[in-house]
Design an enzyme around this catalytic site. Sequence first.
Site, PDB file in Angstrom:
ATOM      1  N   LYS A  16       3.736  -8.656   4.733  1.00 49.61           N
ATOM      2  CA  LYS A  16       3.577  -9.970   4.072  1.00 49.61           C
ATOM      3  C   LYS A  16       2.119 -10.431   4.116  1.00 49.61           C
ATOM      4  CE  LYS A  16       6.666 -11.615   6.898  1.00 49.61           C
ATOM      5  NZ  LYS A  16       7.196 -10.393   7.553  1.00 49.61           N
ATOM      6  N   GLY A  40       3.046 -11.953  13.146  1.00 51.71           N
ATOM      7  CA  GLY A  40       1.743 -11.292  13.186  1.00 51.71           C
ATOM      8  C   GLY A  40       1.536 -10.702  11.810  1.00 51.71           C
ATOM      9  N   HIS A  41       0.654 -11.309  11.026  1.00 50.32           N
ATOM     10  CA  HIS A  41       0.437 -10.870   9.646  1.00 50.32           C
ATOM     11  C   HIS A  41      -0.952 -10.224   9.567  1.00 50.32           C
ATOM     12  CE1 HIS A  41       3.614 -13.890   7.923  1.00 50.32           C
ATOM     13  NE2 HIS A  41       4.097 -13.084   8.839  1.00 50.32           N
ATOM     14  N   GLN A 223       8.633 -13.745   9.412  1.00 55.41           N
ATOM     15  CA  GLN A 223       9.828 -12.974   9.775  1.00 55.41           C
ATOM     16  C   GLN A 223      10.492 -12.455   8.488  1.00 55.41           C
ATOM     17  OE1 GLN A 223       9.560 -16.328  11.563  1.00 55.41           O
ATOM     18  NE2 GLN A 223       8.217 -15.067  12.774  1.00 55.41           N
TER      19      GLN A 223
HETATM   20  P1  GDP Z   1       3.820  -8.670   8.190  1.00 57.70           P
HETATM   21  O1  GDP Z   1       4.241  -9.287   9.477  1.00 57.70           O
HETATM   22  O2  GDP Z   1       4.915  -8.607   7.185  1.00 57.70           O
HETATM   23  O3  GDP Z   1       2.568  -9.323   7.634  1.00 57.70           O
HETATM   24  O4  GDP Z   1       3.438  -7.172   8.526  1.00 57.70           O
HETATM   25  P2  GDP Z   1       2.525  -6.684   9.747  1.00 57.70           P
HETATM   26  O5  GDP Z   1       1.121  -7.008   9.431  1.00 57.70           O
HETATM   27  O6  GDP Z   1       3.070  -7.152  11.045  1.00 57.70           O
HETATM   28  O7  GDP Z   1       2.805  -5.132   9.718  1.00 57.70           O
HETATM   29  C1  GDP Z   1       2.521  -4.360   8.586  1.00 57.70           C
HETATM   30  C2  GDP Z   1       1.525  -3.262   9.009  1.00 57.70           C
HETATM   31  O8  GDP Z   1       1.456  -2.302   7.987  1.00 57.70           O
HETATM   32  C3  GDP Z   1       0.115  -3.797   9.181  1.00 57.70           C
HETATM   33  O9  GDP Z   1      -0.535  -3.019  10.157  1.00 57.70           O
HETATM   34  C4  GDP Z   1      -0.512  -3.541   7.811  1.00 57.70           C
HETATM   35  O10 GDP Z   1      -1.916  -3.402   7.884  1.00 57.70           O
HETATM   36  C5  GDP Z   1       0.132  -2.248   7.430  1.00 57.70           C
HETATM   37  N1  GDP Z   1       0.360  -2.032   5.984  1.00 57.70           N
HETATM   38  C6  GDP Z   1       0.673  -2.948   5.022  1.00 57.70           C
HETATM   39  N2  GDP Z   1       0.906  -2.315   3.843  1.00 57.70           N
HETATM   40  C7  GDP Z   1       0.750  -1.007   4.069  1.00 57.70           C
HETATM   41  C8  GDP Z   1       0.887   0.168   3.256  1.00 57.70           C
HETATM   42  O11 GDP Z   1       1.240   0.116   2.097  1.00 57.70           O
HETATM   43  N3  GDP Z   1       0.660   1.380   3.855  1.00 57.70           N
HETATM   44  C9  GDP Z   1       0.296   1.487   5.167  1.00 57.70           C
HETATM   45  N4  GDP Z   1       0.090   2.698   5.663  1.00 57.70           N
HETATM   46  N5  GDP Z   1       0.137   0.414   5.967  1.00 57.70           N
HETATM   47  C10 GDP Z   1       0.387  -0.808   5.421  1.00 57.70           C
HETATM   48  P1  IMO Z   2       6.452 -11.313  11.105  1.00 58.72           P
HETATM   49  O1  IMO Z   2       6.199 -12.643  10.453  1.00 58.72           O
HETATM   50  C1  IMO Z   2       9.148  -8.788  13.438  1.00 58.72           C
HETATM   51  C2  IMO Z   2      11.803 -10.842  16.265  1.00 58.72           C
HETATM   52  C3  IMO Z   2      11.571 -10.601  17.734  1.00 58.72           C
HETATM   53  C4  IMO Z   2      13.003 -10.702  18.244  1.00 58.72           C
HETATM   54  C5  IMO Z   2      13.575 -11.829  17.394  1.00 58.72           C
HETATM   55  C6  IMO Z   2      13.529 -13.186  18.073  1.00 58.72           C
HETATM   56  O2  IMO Z   2       5.227 -10.683  11.668  1.00 58.72           O
HETATM   57  O3  IMO Z   2       7.256 -10.414  10.234  1.00 58.72           O
HETATM   58  P2  IMO Z   2      11.554 -14.902  18.579  1.00 58.72           P
HETATM   59  O4  IMO Z   2      10.310 -14.734  19.400  1.00 58.72           O
HETATM   60  O5  IMO Z   2      11.315 -15.231  17.161  1.00 58.72           O
HETATM   61  O6  IMO Z   2      12.556 -15.809  19.211  1.00 58.72           O
HETATM   62  O7  IMO Z   2      12.241 -13.432  18.614  1.00 58.72           O
HETATM   63  O8  IMO Z   2      12.780 -11.869  16.217  1.00 58.72           O
HETATM   64  N1  IMO Z   2      10.606 -11.328  15.514  1.00 58.72           N
HETATM   65  C7  IMO Z   2       9.901 -10.565  14.667  1.00 58.72           C
HETATM   66  N2  IMO Z   2      10.019  -9.260  14.358  1.00 58.72           N
HETATM   67  N3  IMO Z   2       8.226  -9.557  12.821  1.00 58.72           N
HETATM   68  C8  IMO Z   2       8.121 -10.877  13.097  1.00 58.72           C
HETATM   69  O9  IMO Z   2       7.321 -11.699  12.414  1.00 58.72           O
HETATM   70  C9  IMO Z   2       8.953 -11.425  14.096  1.00 58.72           C
HETATM   71  N4  IMO Z   2       9.098 -12.668  14.627  1.00 58.72           N
HETATM   72  C10 IMO Z   2      10.125 -12.587  15.491  1.00 58.72           C
HETATM   73  O10 IMO Z   2      11.032  -9.322  17.988  1.00 58.72           O
HETATM   74  O11 IMO Z   2      13.717  -9.538  17.917  1.00 58.72           O
HETATM   75 MG    MG Z   3       4.233  -8.874  11.505  1.00 63.32          MG
END
Ligand code: GDP
Ligand code: IMO
Ligand code: MG
Length: 432
Positions: A16, A40-41, A223
């Site tokens: 995201k 964590g985005h 999430q």
């Molecule tokens: P979010 O929480 O939905 O914002 O996703 P996160 O940032 O926690 O996790 C997604 C991970 O995948 C991050 O490390 C991004 O940098 C990485 N990522 C996003 N899109 C792609 C993709 O198309 N390919 C690869 N290899 N990594 C990606």
């Molecule tokens: P983003 O926005 C993945 C999960 C936790 C746990 C459950 C409840 O980066 O996609 P909490 O601390 O919210 O009470 O935990 O939800 N969880 C996530 N898993 N991505 C997240 O956020 C999350 N935020 C919470 O690991 O299973």
């Molecule tokens: Mg994340």
Amino acid sequence: MPSNVIVGLQWGDEGKGKITDLLSKNSDYVIRYQGGNNSGHSIHVKSSRFILHLIPSGVIYSNVKCIIGPGVVIDPKSFIKEIQDLELMNINTSKVFLSKRAHITMPYHRLLDQYKEEILKNKSIGTTHRGIGPTYEDKTARMGIRALDLLNLKNFYKKLKYNINFKNKIITKIYKKEPIVFKLIYEEYVEYAKAISNRIIDAVYEIHDAFYNKKKILFEGAQALLLDIDYGTYPYVTTSFTSTGGVCIGTGIPPHFLENFIGIAKAYCTRVGFGPFPTEINNDINNIIRKKGNEYGSTTNRPRRCGWLDLIALKYSCMINGIHFLIITKLDVLSELEIIKVGIKYKYNGKIIKYFPANIEEKDIEVIYIDFPGWEKDISHINKYENLPKNCKKYIKFIEDYLNIEILLISVGSEREQNIIKNKYSFFKIFS
Ligand code: GDP
Ligand code: IMO
Ligand code: MG
């Protein structure tokens, strides 16, 4: 002006952050509406790496106003650190604001989160320990502290006193831990109040004004649907409303303000924390995907559980969110696999079903897969759909047909530019 919503469709971490950053370029506002610093985005722009927990992923563009909406819970310590980290990386944060109505995470919320997880032992949720659940619990119990209380220290003092007396009973009597000290927390939060008070605004009026002034607004979900408090894999969920429906609840706008609902799904599935995960892979391929996809939590660094794409769950998620367009991320991670499996039906209590059960438990579910031959070559440099390998296009087409939803964009790497715009007409209509 179109107002668009981006939501995660699986168990979070679909990308995201990357996609919101990409689509923020032509937005006036990017707004978070639920969750807290459990998110964590990640955003990768050239050599810079950002991980945002509370601040909307539009912040990298200096023209974008970023609002943390009323439905979000805010840990000021984490928020201030995020602001400082961004400024150290020369990102202008002067357009970051938070809602007066947003509830504040306090140190006792983090402790209660951790203590509860400890006593639940093997029944624990696997939370992020960020105090998100207890902050929402206090909101619902009508004893929470809101951002606006930090603007009136007399009120804050009284509310904190009441809360600490109450929480200390729970902490000492139920959890048998040391009581927390009012004075230390009060003094800590007075400093936070000084640091953030100029960012606390009436976000409801700000957002309504933005609509009437025809500003382009992007709502960024945190999430994902399968972690939603009502529609996720309860009780292994988070505590907020993660669907597109959560936008109205979390920002105070009426539903007819919203136009395009864009869902993000990985080309496979991951889950961090405990709970049902029907398509989880229990062999070496789990590790291969984790390594290639760098599947470690952006907030807690925990290894993410990896599994095959679950189309039953994805269809359910699209249905609840009313998804108009899909974005598929991390397709590049599947390159090199010989066989790629996709879950298309469940066998549940001996019967074949195509719906996502409300009381899903791993032991009752057997997944029926179909196998796709892999494409066994790197696709991370490709930016035109036509240039994708034939088997890769077959995989994408199958997803599109199963869900009957158009795929707008395919992400093939973590960098801002690593994308294939599949449907140029719709994409530019929505985002230019
Ligand atoms: P979010 O929480 O939905 O914002 O996703 P996160 O940032 O926690 O996790 C997604 C991970 O995948 C991050 O490390 C991004 O940098 C990485 N990522 C996003 N899109 C792609 C993709 O198309 N390919 C690869 N290899 N990594 C990606
Ligand atoms: P983003 O926005 C993945 C999960 C936790 C746990 C459950 C409840 O980066 O996609 P909490 O601390 O919210 O009470 O935990 O939800 N969880 C996530 N898993 N991505 C997240 O956020 C999350 N935020 C919470 O690991 O299973
Ligand atoms: Mg994340």
